[in-house]
Write a protein that holds these residues in place. Structure first.
Motif, PDB file in Angstrom:
ATOM      1  N   ARG A 176      -2.682   3.211   9.710  1.00 29.18           N
ATOM      2  CA  ARG A 176      -2.583   1.939  10.429  1.00 29.18           C
ATOM      3  C   ARG A 176      -1.676   2.039  11.656  1.00 29.18           C
ATOM      4  O   ARG A 176      -2.107   1.713  12.765  1.00 29.18           O
ATOM      5  CB  ARG A 176      -2.112   0.833   9.497  1.00 29.18           C
ATOM      6  CG  ARG A 176      -3.073   0.566   8.357  1.00 29.18           C
ATOM      7  CD  ARG A 176      -2.695  -0.679   7.594  1.00 29.18           C
ATOM      8  NE  ARG A 176      -3.446  -0.791   6.362  1.00 29.18           N
ATOM      9  CZ  ARG A 176      -4.670  -1.282   6.277  1.00 29.18           C
ATOM     10  NH1 ARG A 176      -5.268  -1.718   7.367  1.00 29.18           N
ATOM     11  NH2 ARG A 176      -5.304  -1.345   5.136  1.00 29.18           N
ATOM     12  N   GLU A 194       0.842  -1.199   0.000  1.00 26.95           N
ATOM     13  CA  GLU A 194       0.000   0.000   0.000  1.00 26.95           C
ATOM     14  C   GLU A 194       0.874   1.245   0.000  1.00 26.95           C
ATOM     15  O   GLU A 194       1.887   1.292   0.702  1.00 26.95           O
ATOM     16  CB  GLU A 194      -0.841   0.009   1.270  1.00 26.95           C
ATOM     17  CG  GLU A 194      -1.930  -0.995   1.283  1.00 26.95           C
ATOM     18  CD  GLU A 194      -2.650  -0.961   2.619  1.00 26.95           C
ATOM     19  OE1 GLU A 194      -3.867  -1.003   2.610  1.00 26.95           O
ATOM     20  OE2 GLU A 194      -1.984  -0.870   3.651  1.00 26.95           O
ATOM     21  N   ALA A 241       0.328   7.026   1.636  1.00 28.88           N
ATOM     22  CA  ALA A 241      -0.838   7.883   1.851  1.00 28.88           C
ATOM     23  C   ALA A 241      -2.001   7.096   2.451  1.00 28.88           C
ATOM     24  O   ALA A 241      -2.811   7.641   3.202  1.00 28.88           O
ATOM     25  CB  ALA A 241      -1.253   8.524   0.526  1.00 28.88           C
ATOM     26  N   ILE A 242      -2.090   5.810   2.111  1.00 32.10           N
ATOM     27  CA  ILE A 242      -3.164   4.983   2.680  1.00 32.10           C
ATOM     28  C   ILE A 242      -2.680   4.326   3.958  1.00 32.10           C
ATOM     29  O   ILE A 242      -3.438   4.149   4.902  1.00 32.10           O
ATOM     30  CB  ILE A 242      -3.608   3.911   1.671  1.00 32.10           C
ATOM     31  CG1 ILE A 242      -4.031   4.565   0.368  1.00 32.10           C
ATOM     32  CG2 ILE A 242      -4.747   3.068   2.237  1.00 32.10           C
ATOM     33  CD1 ILE A 242      -4.383   3.587  -0.712  1.00 32.10           C
ATOM     34  N   PHE A 243      -1.393   3.979   3.963  1.00 36.53           N
ATOM     35  CA  PHE A 243      -0.884   3.143   5.042  1.00 36.53           C
ATOM     36  C   PHE A 243      -0.764   3.883   6.363  1.00 36.53           C
ATOM     37  O   PHE A 243      -0.897   3.271   7.420  1.00 36.53           O
ATOM     38  CB  PHE A 243       0.486   2.590   4.643  1.00 36.53           C
ATOM     39  CG  PHE A 243       1.052   1.596   5.619  1.00 36.53           C
ATOM     40  CD1 PHE A 243       0.633   0.273   5.596  1.00 36.53           C
ATOM     41  CD2 PHE A 243       1.992   1.972   6.564  1.00 36.53           C
ATOM     42  CE1 PHE A 243       1.140  -0.645   6.492  1.00 36.53           C
ATOM     43  CE2 PHE A 243       2.499   1.060   7.465  1.00 36.53           C
ATOM     44  CZ  PHE A 243       2.075  -0.247   7.413  1.00 36.53           C
ATOM     45  N   TRP A 244      -0.543   5.195   6.326  1.00 28.13           N
ATOM     46  CA  TRP A 244      -0.129   5.914   7.540  1.00 28.13           C
ATOM     47  C   TRP A 244      -1.095   5.748   8.702  1.00 28.13           C
ATOM     48  O   TRP A 244      -0.721   5.737   9.862  1.00 28.13           O
ATOM     49  CB  TRP A 244       0.070   7.404   7.246  1.00 28.13           C
ATOM     50  CG  TRP A 244      -1.225   8.112   6.927  1.00 28.13           C
ATOM     51  CD1 TRP A 244      -1.782   8.267   5.711  1.00 28.13           C
ATOM     52  CD2 TRP A 244      -2.127   8.723   7.845  1.00 28.13           C
ATOM     53  NE1 TRP A 244      -2.963   8.917   5.782  1.00 28.13           N
ATOM     54  CE2 TRP A 244      -3.213   9.215   7.097  1.00 28.13           C
ATOM     55  CE3 TRP A 244      -2.131   8.906   9.241  1.00 28.13           C
ATOM     56  CZ2 TRP A 244      -4.297   9.867   7.687  1.00 28.13           C
ATOM     57  CZ3 TRP A 244      -3.209   9.561   9.826  1.00 28.13           C
ATOM     58  CH2 TRP A 244      -4.270  10.033   9.045  1.00 28.13           C
TER      59      TRP A 244
END
Lengths: 376, 496
Positions: free
Chosen positions: B182, B174, B177-180
């Motif tokens: 988590r 990922e 930008a999407i992962f942060w």
């Protein structure tokens, strides 16, 4: 000394009349009645035949449940009642299964081929072979139990837990050793054991269902009687305080041996029935996984009770079936997580927690009921 | 003094003498080549046994906890090391989440001192604790939701299958930008769980200033690590795979051992510590843990067996004439006293010996070792002297599991990596511990040596009499029985 013995014998809860016991055990009796009627009710509700289809499948599930319930119960006699931490229970279960399977595969056909025993016109050779097999199972498994108890007389506690695990594993290794492959089938295990036709689980599923149910009920009654007897009280006393038991004048070694042999015989008979049901015996039956399953069933239902392991076995078998449908082949993962949560938060299992909280819940309900009724 | 030495080490001397006598008999009857080969393989197995058994015996001796999940740690170490060596994408993909969670969890002492003074009625304390803990778990689920863990796990499997270029299969992850969110969610979840364990409103607890300071340091460094791990998530696996194979192998040893130690610290704090009041359930919970971990491994990597390749240091074709020649040639096999023996197995023996020495130094010449030895003797007394025994428990648990995990990675190149690979080792380690005596690491060393040699010579004899090795495996139980009949507390155990 005599007084103490008297104390144990006049423990409360014994000498019930038939009517009394009927009243106090109505739930259990109703449950047994439900299980007896289950195949017919299931067939009636779903409109399928009793002999095949889903009815046959669920009969099979329940047969496994009955056998596993007896196995878990025998484990609880050791760990829950006598307080012996033994991790070698699979040796008894698998030992029983192998004794039955080996006898029926290798000795059975020879005997049936060369002798013919009749009463009048009825041929009872097969029945006698089966009885001989059961006797053999009892003998083999009692010897195994004696072996374990000899060790347990010398070594206590966690040491014994490790040693029992090692001993059971030695038996597991032998059961899959290629040296005896000619007889035991090594890794593959025994398959296609010539089970007598009249009790063959694929052709006479319904009959086998009743046999397994009767086996479960009888074993429960025997275990119940044992636990309620003075001997059973000594078992519990051994769990609570061994040195005091010795002070009172009971020999702990004798009673521990007795507990071991009884638990081993019950587990072995369960294993023997399981080998009839599977028509085979595999090394998995002697492996540590089988022991752990017994432990999980016992903890799940409630350690130190007889109903608990039965309930645990039921949950594991029936709920496991649904888990298998929901989570796929790795359903034991969910079960293991539930198990850990239970050990942490509900250490006495379902039944144990119920017994602990029964009064509390009852009061709670009464208060709630009082609130509802007093506020018209 | 001389007299004292013999008396003190009588058992050790008797056992070593027995081994020597048996060795001489073996040498004369078997001939040199088979004897040397069997002895060397016995030492290899013994070294692995020692790695598993030493942790087990220390944990039991100090904490009275029989750890049935110890063999699982061995297995887990093998899997993690194998992952790191073949394709570390999985590990690097999960590191940010784990670090973030831990960073939250270790703040417990800080939160404890802040929430202690809250005015919470005693009745609602318990329910607040439950609610907060459940919220934390829910957040963890939210943080992991949608993350393709299985896909990450599969990367190493692909890499093992096409050995040519493992980089080709390093799957895309990922974007940042999407992962942060988590790691952020994980950190908050950790904070919530720490709050739950801090029991807000409960004023009966004691918080040490030193604990608080330590928590600040550990938590902030873990946060920094989280940020680094998050940023390096995609580039690090490739960079690691570009390393020299030997370096990667030794890094895998370290990473596997550290991961095993970290995981077992979490296990000790969350599962073992609440159950000191019910010792039986400690045993049972470790069994359940072994069951769960094995299932998780099977979910991630399917119930298959994998083979980790040997590091290049031990896999150059040809045979080294002697051990010195191996240093320049780095061959697959070494000639030892006329016997061709795999060089990797010699490395395992060396690793085992180093570990015996290292553990000996730790136990005899450090403060921690002194506390551990004293704790094995008399735990209550050590506690009374003002030493935080609970912390020592956690350290010993970590140490033991780390050693077992190290053994697992060490074994991975010559034993198939599979979910039940730890079981046999755990069982033999139990036997080693029983033979050596609970709580004695020198007992574990001697026991492992005995059992390893017994296994190797048993296999040799079994082969000679055309039996299967299974018989030799089962016969180790007999050795245990003999030792127990002579000395019920084991060779070096304390008498009860």
């Amino acid at each position: 000394m005599a007084e103490a013995k008297l104390d144990l014998k006049t423990a409360p809860g014994r000498f019930k009349s038939a009517a009394q016991s009927l009243r106090s055990e109505w739930l259990g009796l109703a449950f047994i009645l439900l299980l007896v009627l289950f195949p017919f009710l299931f067939g009636w509700f779903t409109g399928t035949s009793v002999q095949d289809g889903p009815s046959k499948f669920w009969q099979g599930q329940l047969i496994t449940f009955f056998i596993m319930a007896v196995y878990a119960m025998s484990y609880d006699l050791l760990i829950g009642y006598t307080g012996i931490l033994s991790f070698g229970h699979a040796a008894f279960f698998g030992g029983g299964a192998y004794a039955m399977g080996l006898f029926l595969t290798h000795a059975g056909p020879k005997i049936i081929g060369s002798y013919k025993i009749t009463i009048g016109s009825a041929d009872i050779t097969e029945v006698l072979v089966l009885i001989a097999a059961i006797l053999l199972v009892v003998i083999v498994v009692s010897l195994l139990g004696l072996l374990f108890s000899v060790v347990s007389a010398r070594i206590k506690g966690v040491y014994f837990a490790m040693i029992s695990l090692a001993m059971a594993d030695a038996i597991h290794i032998l059961s899959k050793a290629t040296d005896f492959g000619k007889w035991t089938g090594a890794d593959e295990g025994l398959h296609g054991v010539p089970v007598p036709l009249w009790i063959n689980p694929t052709q006479h599923r319904l009959l086998f269902y009743f046999v397994a149910l009767a086996f479960c009920v009888i074993m429960y009654l025997i275990a119940r009687r044992l636990v309620d007897s003075p001997t059973g009280r000594v078992f519990v006393a051994l769990r609570e305080n061994e040195s005091r038991v010795r002070m009172i004048g009971y020999n702990p070694v004798t009673y521990r041996t007795l507990a071991f042999v009884i638990a081993a015989v019950i587990a072995g008979l369960a294993g023997a029935l399981f080998s009839l049901w599977n028509m085979g015996a595999t090394p998995t039956m002697t492996s540590a996984v089988t022991t752990i399953n017994a432990l999980i069933m016992t903890i799940l239902g409630g350690i130190g009770t007889l109903i608990g392991p039965i309930l645990g076995a039921g949950l594991m078998q029936i709920v496991g079936q649904f888990f298998y449908q929901w989570f796929g082949a790795r359903w034991p993962l969910v079960f293991g997580l539930i198990f850990i949560a239970l050990v942490l938060f509900l250490p006495y299992g379902v039944i144990g927690t119920y017994r602990l909280k029964r009064l509390e819940w009852k009061h709670g309900w009464q208060r709630l009921w009082g609130l509802v009724t007093s506020k018209p | 003094m001389r007299q004292g030495f013999f008396r003190r080490n009588a058992t050790m001397l008797v056992v070593l003498g027995l081994i020597a006598v048996l060795g001489v008999i073996g040498w004369t009857t078997m001939g040199q080549q088979p004897f040397v080969r069997t002895t060397l393989s016995g030492l290899t197995i013994g070294a692995l046994y020692f790695m598993v058994a030493s942790g087990l015996t220390l944990i039991f001796g100090l904490m009275d906890v029989l750890n049935f999940a110890h063999g699982t740690m061995f297995m887990l170490g093998a899997y993690l090391g194998w992952q790191f060596y073949t394709n570390p994408t999985f590990l690097f993909g999960l590191f940010p989440l784990i670090f973030a969670l831990l960073a939250g969890l270790v703040t417990s002492p800080i939160l404890r001192s802040t929430f202690m003074s809250l005015k919470v009625s005693e009745k609602s304390q318990k329910s607040i604790q439950t609610v907060v803990a459940l919220a934390g778990i829910a957040l963890i689920v939210l943080a992991v939701r949608g993350l393709d863990i299985l896909g990450l796990a599969k990367t190493a499997m692909v890499a093992t299958m096409n050995m040519g270029n493992p980089l080709a299969e390093a799957s895309a992850q990922e974007p940042l930008a999407i992962f942060w969110f988590r790691p952020v969610l994980m950190f908050i979840a950790g904070l919530l769980l720490a709050t739950a364990s801090a029991r807000p409103g409960d004023r009966t607890q004691v918080v040490y200033a030193s604990d608080k300071r330590q928590a600040w340091i550990i938590s902030s460094s873990l946060l920094v690590l989280t940020v680094i791990a998050t940023l390096l998530r995609e580039s690090a696996p490739n960079a690691v795979l570009m390393w020299n194979g030997n370096l990667r192998f030794f890094a895998a040893l370290a990473v596997g051992a550290l991961c095993g130690a970290g995981l077992s610290a979490a296990v000790e704090v969350s599962l073992i510590r609440p159950l000191y009041v019910r010792p039986l359930y400690q045993v049972i919970v470790t069994l359940g843990l072994a069951y769960v971990l094995r299932e998780i491994i099977q979910v991630l990597w399917d119930p298959l067996a994998y083979q980790m390749t040997r590091p290049p240091m031990f896999s150059q074709p040809g045979k080294a004439e002697n051990i010195l020649a191996w240093f320049s040639g780095q061959n697959l096999t070494v000639d030892v006293l006329g016997v061709t023996f795999p060089s990797y197995r010699l490395f395992i023996i060396v690793l085992g010996i180093l570990m015996v020495i290292g553990l000996g130094v730790l136990m005899n010449y450090t403060r921690l070792g002194m506390i551990i030895r004293a704790g094995v003797q008399d735990r209550t007394m050590v506690e009374a002297l003002g030493i935080n025994v609970r912390k020592v428990f956690t350290i010993v648990f970590m140490l033991g599991a780390g050693l077992a995990a190290l053994g697992g990675i060490g074994a991975a190149p010559f034993i198939p990596v599979q979910p039940n690979m730890g079981d046999a080792f755990q069982l033999q380690a139990f036997i080693v511990v029983v033979i050596g005596g609970m709580g004695s690491y020198s007992g574990a060393a001697i026991g492992a040596l005995l059992l390893g040699l017994a296994r190797a010579f048993g296999d040799y004899l079994a082969l000679k009499f055309s039996l299967s090795p299974a018989i030799a495996e089962a016969s180790t139980v007999i050795i245990m029985a003999i030792v127990l009949l002579v000395r019920p507390a084991g060779l070096f155990g304390k008498k009860e």
